[in-house]
Design an enzyme around this catalytic site. Structure first.
Site, PDB file in Angstrom:
ATOM      1  N   CYS A 133      -4.832   2.807  -3.545  1.00  0.00           N
ATOM      2  CA  CYS A 133      -3.563   3.236  -2.932  1.00  0.00           C
ATOM      3  C   CYS A 133      -2.468   2.189  -3.130  1.00  0.00           C
ATOM      4  O   CYS A 133      -1.624   1.978  -2.238  1.00  0.00           O
ATOM      5  CB  CYS A 133      -3.715   3.536  -1.442  1.00  0.00           C
ATOM      6  SG  CYS A 133      -4.945   4.782  -1.089  1.00  0.00           S
TER       7      CYS A 133
ATOM      8  N   GLN B  90      -4.543  -5.405   6.718  1.00  0.00           N
ATOM      9  CA  GLN B  90      -5.536  -6.319   6.139  1.00  0.00           C
ATOM     10  C   GLN B  90      -5.441  -7.728   6.710  1.00  0.00           C
ATOM     11  O   GLN B  90      -6.176  -8.613   6.265  1.00  0.00           O
ATOM     12  CB  GLN B  90      -5.380  -6.380   4.601  1.00  0.00           C
ATOM     13  CG  GLN B  90      -5.536  -5.051   3.899  1.00  0.00           C
ATOM     14  CD  GLN B  90      -6.969  -4.499   3.944  1.00  0.00           C
ATOM     15  OE1 GLN B  90      -7.912  -5.176   4.364  1.00  0.00           O
ATOM     16  NE2 GLN B  90      -7.132  -3.260   3.524  1.00  0.00           N
TER      17      GLN B  90
ATOM     18  N   HIS C  30       0.879  -1.170   0.000  1.00  0.00           N
ATOM     19  CA  HIS C  30       0.000   0.000   0.000  1.00  0.00           C
ATOM     20  C   HIS C  30       0.926   1.232   0.000  1.00  0.00           C
ATOM     21  O   HIS C  30       2.037   1.178   0.513  1.00  0.00           O
ATOM     22  CB  HIS C  30      -0.825  -0.044   1.293  1.00  0.00           C
ATOM     23  CG  HIS C  30      -1.862   1.008   1.420  1.00  0.00           C
ATOM     24  ND1 HIS C  30      -1.582   2.268   1.873  1.00  0.00           N
ATOM     25  CD2 HIS C  30      -3.188   0.990   1.172  1.00  0.00           C
ATOM     26  CE1 HIS C  30      -2.699   2.986   1.903  1.00  0.00           C
ATOM     27  NE2 HIS C  30      -3.696   2.222   1.475  1.00  0.00           N
TER      28      HIS C  30
ATOM     29  N   LYS D  29     -10.664  -0.889  10.546  1.00  0.00           N
ATOM     30  CA  LYS D  29     -10.886  -2.008   9.623  1.00  0.00           C
ATOM     31  C   LYS D  29     -11.287  -3.276  10.383  1.00  0.00           C
ATOM     32  O   LYS D  29     -11.493  -4.326   9.798  1.00  0.00           O
ATOM     33  CB  LYS D  29      -9.617  -2.281   8.819  1.00  0.00           C
ATOM     34  CG  LYS D  29      -9.253  -1.165   7.828  1.00  0.00           C
ATOM     35  CD  LYS D  29      -8.073  -1.590   6.994  1.00  0.00           C
ATOM     36  CE  LYS D  29      -7.351  -0.439   6.329  1.00  0.00           C
ATOM     37  NZ  LYS D  29      -8.086   0.158   5.229  1.00  0.00           N
TER      38      LYS D  29
ATOM     39  N   ASP E 258       3.012  -4.744   7.700  1.00  0.00           N
ATOM     40  CA  ASP E 258       1.784  -3.962   7.582  1.00  0.00           C
ATOM     41  C   ASP E 258       0.626  -4.947   7.765  1.00  0.00           C
ATOM     42  O   ASP E 258       0.335  -5.753   6.884  1.00  0.00           O
ATOM     43  CB  ASP E 258       1.752  -3.297   6.204  1.00  0.00           C
ATOM     44  CG  ASP E 258       0.440  -2.578   5.939  1.00  0.00           C
ATOM     45  OD1 ASP E 258      -0.528  -2.792   6.685  1.00  0.00           O
ATOM     46  OD2 ASP E 258       0.386  -1.801   4.964  1.00  0.00           O
TER      47      ASP E 258
HETATM   48  N1  C6P Z   1      -6.361   0.538   2.816  1.00  0.00           N
HETATM   49  C1  C6P Z   1      -8.179   0.284   1.241  1.00  0.00           C
HETATM   50  O1  C6P Z   1      -9.273   0.595   0.756  1.00  0.00           O
HETATM   51  P1  C6P Z   1      -5.071   3.636   7.267  1.00  0.00           P
HETATM   52  O2  C6P Z   1      -5.700   4.469   6.194  1.00  0.00           O
HETATM   53  O3  C6P Z   1      -3.890   4.302   7.897  1.00  0.00           O
HETATM   54  O4  C6P Z   1      -6.055   3.099   8.256  1.00  0.00           O
HETATM   55  O5  C6P Z   1      -4.539   2.307   6.520  1.00  0.00           O
HETATM   56  C2  C6P Z   1      -3.638   2.425   5.460  1.00  0.00           C
HETATM   57  C3  C6P Z   1      -3.386   1.077   4.858  1.00  0.00           C
HETATM   58  C4  C6P Z   1      -2.139   0.501   4.993  1.00  0.00           C
HETATM   59  N2  C6P Z   1      -1.873  -0.729   4.529  1.00  0.00           N
HETATM   60  C5  C6P Z   1      -2.805  -1.462   3.904  1.00  0.00           C
HETATM   61  C6  C6P Z   1      -2.460  -2.841   3.438  1.00  0.00           C
HETATM   62  C7  C6P Z   1      -4.090  -0.934   3.723  1.00  0.00           C
HETATM   63  O6  C6P Z   1      -5.017  -1.673   3.112  1.00  0.00           O
HETATM   64  C8  C6P Z   1      -4.380   0.372   4.197  1.00  0.00           C
HETATM   65  C9  C6P Z   1      -5.725   0.997   3.957  1.00  0.00           C
HETATM   66  C10 C6P Z   1      -7.692   1.014   2.466  1.00  0.00           C
HETATM   67  O7  C6P Z   1      -7.490  -0.610   0.754  1.00  0.00           O
HETATM   68  C11 C6P Z   1      -7.773   2.504   2.281  1.00  0.00           C
HETATM   69  S1  C6P Z   1      -6.684   3.095   1.030  1.00  0.00           S
END
Ligand code: C6P
Length: 412
Positions: free
Chosen positions: A371, A202, A122, A225, A199
Site C-alpha cells: 500500500c 508503525q 501509505h 498492530k 500517521d
Molecule cells: N499497513 C502494512 O502491511 P489500517 O489498515 O487502517 O490499520 O492501517 C493503515 C496504515 C496506515 N499507515 C501506515 C504507515 C500503515 O503501515 C498502515 C497499514 C499495513 O504495511 C497494511 S497495508
C-alpha cells in the site's frame, strides 16, 4: 530488558507449526499477534460485562461504559495526551485519517490551499487527500524521498510555503522502517501556519511516542498492530482543534439533543461533548477492552525496551543478510535510523514467489507494494518482500530466515 523467549510464552499462536516448521511470524507491520492477556480480556468482556455503552442505567451497561472510558484513559496516557477528550476511537489508522479529511479538511481547506504529503506515505495518507482535493479544488503536493528511503528534508523546506495548511507525514515508513523527525517537521509546519497530521501506525506500537513532545495536531494509529484486536484504532487530536471540528459520522451517541420543531418541521441538533461527538453509533466496546490489555502489556515491557529489542534484531538481520548474495535490501543500513522493518528482493524472483517459498519454511513475510506504491516507484522497483519484527521475535528466527533465503537463492 525483557526476554523475548518469555514473551513468546504469552502468544499461543507461536506454538503452531506451519508446513512442518515452527511458525516464524515476520509480518508484524501488517498486524501483530495477540498475547493471552488480550485474548482473555476479550473473552472475559463477553462472558461477564457485555452491554451497550452510554445508554442504559443497568449494571452491565455501567460496567461496559466504565471499561470503554477506561480504554480512552489508557490510550491517552500511553501517548501523553492531555486528557481522554483528545482520544477518539475509530476502526484504525485509515478511518482516523479519513475523519481528519472530512471533519477538518472538508470545512477548512479552500481551492488556493495545499496539503503536503510525502512520497513515503501509505495509501491511506494519500488517497483521502486526493479524493478531497477533487471536491474542494486544493492541491496535494509530495515531499521527495532520497534513494536510501530517508525523507528529503530540503524538499520539505522547499514545498512548505504559506499555501500549505496541513502536513501529512508518516512517523515510520511501513516499507523501509525509516523514522521521520516529526518533532522538527511539526515545528517547521507550525512556523509556517500549517497543522500536522502524523500517521503513527508503525511508530506507536514500536517506540515511545508522546504527542505533547512531538507537538503534532493529529496522530492516527491502529490497535491491531500493537497486540490489540482488529477494528479498533485511535485518532488523537488537540482538544482546541477537535472542539472546532464538525462531526464525521452522524447518528446515535454523537449528539446532545435532536429537537423537532413542529412549525418548521425541521430538527435542531447539538453535538455531544468530546470525544463522543466523533463516535457515532454503537462503538467497538470489546475492541477497546482488548486495546486496554494490549497497552498494559506493552507498558509492562517498556516502550524503550521494545524499540531496543527491535533495533537489535534489525541490526543483526541487516548484517546477516549480507551473506545472501542475491538479496538486495532497500532503505538505510543504519538500524538506529529505523524501526524493525526490512524490505528486500531476491535476484531472479518475484516478491510473491519469495514469500511463498519462505512460507514453505514456516516463515510469514509480506510481499507486494505494501500500500505504498509511490515509494516503490521512487525506489525504482515494482514490489518488494518485507520482513518486520516485534517483541516475540528472536535472533534464532533471523538465523533460520537467512538460512532459508540462502537455500532459496540456490534454487535458480
Ligand atoms: N499497513 C502494512 O502491511 P489500517 O489498515 O487502517 O490499520 O492501517 C493503515 C496504515 C496506515 N499507515 C501506515 C504507515 C500503515 O503501515 C498502515 C497499514 C499495513 O504495511 C497494511 S497495508
Amino acid at each position: 530488558m525483557f526476554d523475548p523467549y518469555k514473551v513468546r510464552e504469552d502468544f499461543p499462536i507461536l506454538k503452531r507449526k506451519i508446513n512442518n516448521h515452527p511458525l516464524i511470524y515476520f509480518d508484524n507491520a501488517a498486524t501483530s499477534q495477540k498475547p493471552r492477556q488480550v485474548i482473555e480480556a476479550v473473552k472475559e468482556f463477553y462472558e461477564k460485562h457485555n452491554a451497550n455503552v452510554h445508554r442504559a442505567v443497568h449494571t452491565l451497561s455501567m460496567e461496559a461504559t466504565e471499561l470503554y472510558e477506561e480504554a480512552h484513559e489508557e490510550a491517552a496516557k500511553f501517548i501523553g495526551a492531555k486528557s481522554m477528550e483528545e482520544i477518539v476511537f475509530v476502526r484504525g489508522t485509515t478511518e482516523a485519517i479519513n475523519l481528519v479529511a472530512y471533519s477538518w479538511g472538508l470545512h477548512n481547506l479552500k481551492r488556493e490551499d495545499e496539503v503536503l504529503a510525502t512520497l513515503m506515505e501509505h495509501h491511506s495518507n494519500i488517497v483521502p487527500w486526493e479524493i478531497l482535493s477533487k471536491i474542494k479544488g486544493f492541491k496535494v503536493k509530495y515531499v521527495d524521498v532520497n534513494l536510501d528511503g530517508t525523507l528529503n528534508y530540503e524538499s520539505l523546506k522547499e514545498f512548505l510555503t504559506p499555501k500549505v495548511k496541513l502536513v501529512c507525514i508518516t512517523h515510520v515508513s511501513n516499507v523501509t522502517g525509516v523514522i521521520n523527525d516529526v518533532k522538527t517537521i511539526a515545528k517547521l509546519a507550525h512556523e509556517n501556519g500549517a497543522l500536522v497530521l502524523v500517521d503513527g501506525a508503525q511508530s506507536v506500537p514500536h517506540m515511545p511516542v508522546n504527542v505533547q513532545d512531538l507537538d503534532c495536531d493529529f496522530l492516527a494509529f491502529s490497535g491491531h498492530k500493537m497486540l490489540g484486536p482488529t477494528g479498533i484504532g485511535v485518532l488523537y487530536g488537540k482538544r482546541e482543534i477537535l472542539e472546532k471540528m464538525e462531526p464525521f459520522h452522524g447518528g446515535g451517541e454523537m449528539i446532545r439533543e435532536v429537537s423537532f420543531n413542529h412549525e418548521t418541521r425541521r430538527c435542531k441538533i447539538s453535538w455531544n461533548e468530546l470525544p463522543w461527538k466523533f463516535e457515532a453509533g454503537t462503538p467497538d466496546v470489546c475492541g477497546a477492552v482488548g486495546l486496554t490489555a494490549a497497552i498494559r502489556y506493552l507498558k509492562a515491557l517498556g516502550m524503550d525496551n521494545v524499540k531496543t529489542h527491535e533495533c537489535d534484531l534489525t541490526e543483526y538481520a541487516l548484517k546477516r543478510l549480507k551473506e545472501c548474495l542475491k538479496v538486495t535490501v532497500y532503505g538505510p543500513y543504519d538500524a538506529s535510523l529505523k524501526c524493525g522493518i526490512i524490505p528486500f528482493n531476491v535476484e531472479g524472483f518475484n516478491s510473491h514467489d519469495v514469500a511463498l517459498l519462505l512460507d514453505s519454511y514456516g516463515i510469514m513475510i509480506r510481499s507486494g507494494f505494501h500500500c505504498a506504491q509511490p515509494l516503490h516507484q521512487k525506489l525504482r522497483i515494482s514490489s518488494s518482500a518485507r520482513a518486520s519484527f516485534y517483541i516475540y521475535n528472536t535472533r534464532e528466527e533471523v538465523d533460520r530466515f537467512v538460512e532459508a533465503l540462502k537455500e532459496i537463492e540456490q534454487t535458480l
